[in-house]
Design a protein around this motif. Structure first.
Motif, short mmCIF file in Angstrom:
data_model
loop_
_atom_site.label_atom_id
_atom_site.label_comp_id
_atom_site.label_asym_id
_atom_site.label_seq_id
_atom_site.Cartn_x
_atom_site.Cartn_y
_atom_site.Cartn_z
N GLN A 191 9.58 34.73 64.43
CA GLN A 191 10.72 35.65 64.31
C GLN A 191 11.99 34.95 64.79
O GLN A 191 12.06 34.52 65.94
N LEU A 192 12.94 34.84 63.91
CA LEU A 192 14.21 34.21 64.24
C LEU A 192 15.23 35.32 64.48
O LEU A 192 15.95 35.75 63.58
N ASN A 193 15.24 35.81 65.71
CA ASN A 193 16.10 36.92 66.08
C ASN A 193 17.50 36.42 66.42
O ASN A 193 17.75 35.23 66.54
N GLY A 194 18.38 37.36 66.62
CA GLY A 194 19.74 37.02 67.00
C GLY A 194 20.67 37.05 65.80
O GLY A 194 20.25 36.98 64.65
N PHE A 195 21.97 37.21 66.09
CA PHE A 195 23.02 37.20 65.07
C PHE A 195 22.77 38.30 64.03
O PHE A 195 23.01 38.12 62.84
#
Length: 303
Positions: A240-244
Motif C-alpha cells: 500500500q502506497l499511502n500518502g498524498f
C-alpha cells in the motif's frame, strides 16, 4: 514467476516510481511479467522496456520534470469553450501521447519490443465488458497505454471500429487476476488506490467527486484482493502506497517527495514482508442513525 501489478491512481503514480526503485534494486525480485491499469499501465510499460535500475531512474527523471501544462494545457476559459462546443473531454490526449513517445527507448513501438511481457487493461463505454492488451505482441504500445489512462471527461475515449475505450482503472484498477491468469506465482502489487486510513472531510463538487472515486476504487481493490489471496500457489505482496491522498488536480510540485516516499514505504515492507494479508482499516466513524457497519465473512482470507 514474479509479476508486478501496478494500480491506477493519476498523479499518485509517482509513488509507484519510488516503489519500483526499491524492487528493481534487488535482482532476485526482477519482474518476469508486468500488469498495469491507467497510470500503472504507463509506468509498467516504461519499466517493461528497460527493467533495470537505470531504466527506473529514467522514469523517475521524466516524472520529476513533468509540469501541469505538459499534460493539461489551456486556461479555464479554453476548457469552458471545449465543454460548450460539445467536446468529449476537457483536454486532448496529444500531449500525453507525445510524452510517452519521447519516454520510450528507440525502437520500442509494439508490445513485442518490450523486454518483459506487459498486459494493460481498458474499459469500453459500449458494454459492461473490459479487456486487456498484451497477448498480441504486434499491438501498438502507445495506443494501448494511452487508452488505459484515458480518464473519462479528462481525456477523450479511444475510438476503434466505432466503439469507445477508456481508462482501465474504472473496472480493474488493481488487475491481479490478469497476473494470475498469465502464470504469476509471486505478485508485488504496487497499489496507490487502497488505504486503511480515515480521511478528513472534503468540500466542494470537485473534491467530493474525487473522493467518491477513491471510495469506489478502494472497495473494488478490496474485492480483487479477496479473490486472489488464498489461491493455492500464489504469494501476494500487497504494498500500500499511502500518502498524498488529496493532491490538487494537476499538481506535480510534490512529485520528487512522492518518489522518495514510495521508495521508503516499499523498502520498509521488504524488510518485514507480510504476504497474503489485507490490512485492517482504522476504526470507522460512527454509523448514521439506525445503520450498522457491514463486515463481510472473508472465507479463506488470511489477515
Amino acid at each position: 514467476m514474479i509479476a508486478y501489478v501496478l494500480s491506477g491512481g493519476n498523479l499518485r503514480g509517482g509513488l509507484q516510481v519510488g516503489a519500483l526503485q526499491a524492487l528493481i534494486a534487488d535482482p532476485a525480485r526482477k519482474p518476469q511479467l508486468i500488469v498495469g491499469s491507467s497510470i500503472g499501465a504507463i509506468n509498467g510499460a516504461l519499466v517493461a522496456a528497460d527493467p533495470t535500475p537505470l531504466g527506473v531512474e529514467r522514469l523517475a527523471h521524466i516524472w520529476r520534470n513533468v509540469k501541469r501544462s505538459d499534460i493539461y494545457p489551456g486556461t479555464r476559459v479554453a476548457l469552458a469553450r471545449r465543454v460548450l462546443r460539445g467536446k468529449d473531454s476537457l483536454y486532448t490526449d496529444k500531449p500525453l501521447r507525445a510524452i510517452c513517445q519521447r519516454a520510450f527507448p528507440p525502437g520500442v513501438i509494439s508490445f513485442g519490443d518490450l523486454k518483459v511481457p506487459l498486459y494493460v487493461t481498458v474499459a469500453t463505454l459500449n458494454s459492461h465488458t473490459w479487456y486487456y492488451w498484451g497477448d498480441d505482441r504486434s499491438t501498438h504500445l502507445i495506443e494501448a497505454i494511452v487508452a488505459s489512462a484515458s480518464l473519462p471527461g479528462v481525456f477523450p475515449p479511444i475510438t476503434q471500429r466505432g466503439y469507445q475505450y477508456v481508462d482501465g482503472g474504472l473496472v480493474a484498477n488493481l488487475p491481479l487476476q490478469v497476473a494470475v491468469e498469465k502464470g504469476a506465482t509471486e505478485i508485488y502489487a504496487l497499489d496507490v488506490s487502497f488505504t486503511t486510513q480515515q480521511l478528513p472531510r472534503v468540500k466542494g463538487v470537485p473534491g467530493i467527486l474525487g473522493r467518491t472515486v477513491q471510495v469506489m476504487l478502494h472497495q473494488q481493490t478490496r474485492d480483487e484482493l479477496e479473490r486472489v489471496i488464498g489461491l493455492p500457489g500464489i504469494t501476494l505482496h500487497h504494498i500500500q502506497l499511502n500518502g498524498f491522498k488529496d493532491l490538487k488536480w494537476g499538481d506535480f510540485s510534490q512529485t520528487a517527495a512522492m518518489i522518495a516516499y514510495g521508495q521508503r514505504q516499499t523498502e520498509e515492507y521488504l524488510r518485514q514482508p507480510a504476504p497474503n494479508t489485507i490490512c485492517q482499516s482504522e476504526a470507522a466513524p460512527p454509523p448514521p442513525p439506525g445503520a450498522v457497519q457491514f463486515t463481510p465473512q472473508l472465507y479463506g482470507v488470511r489477515r
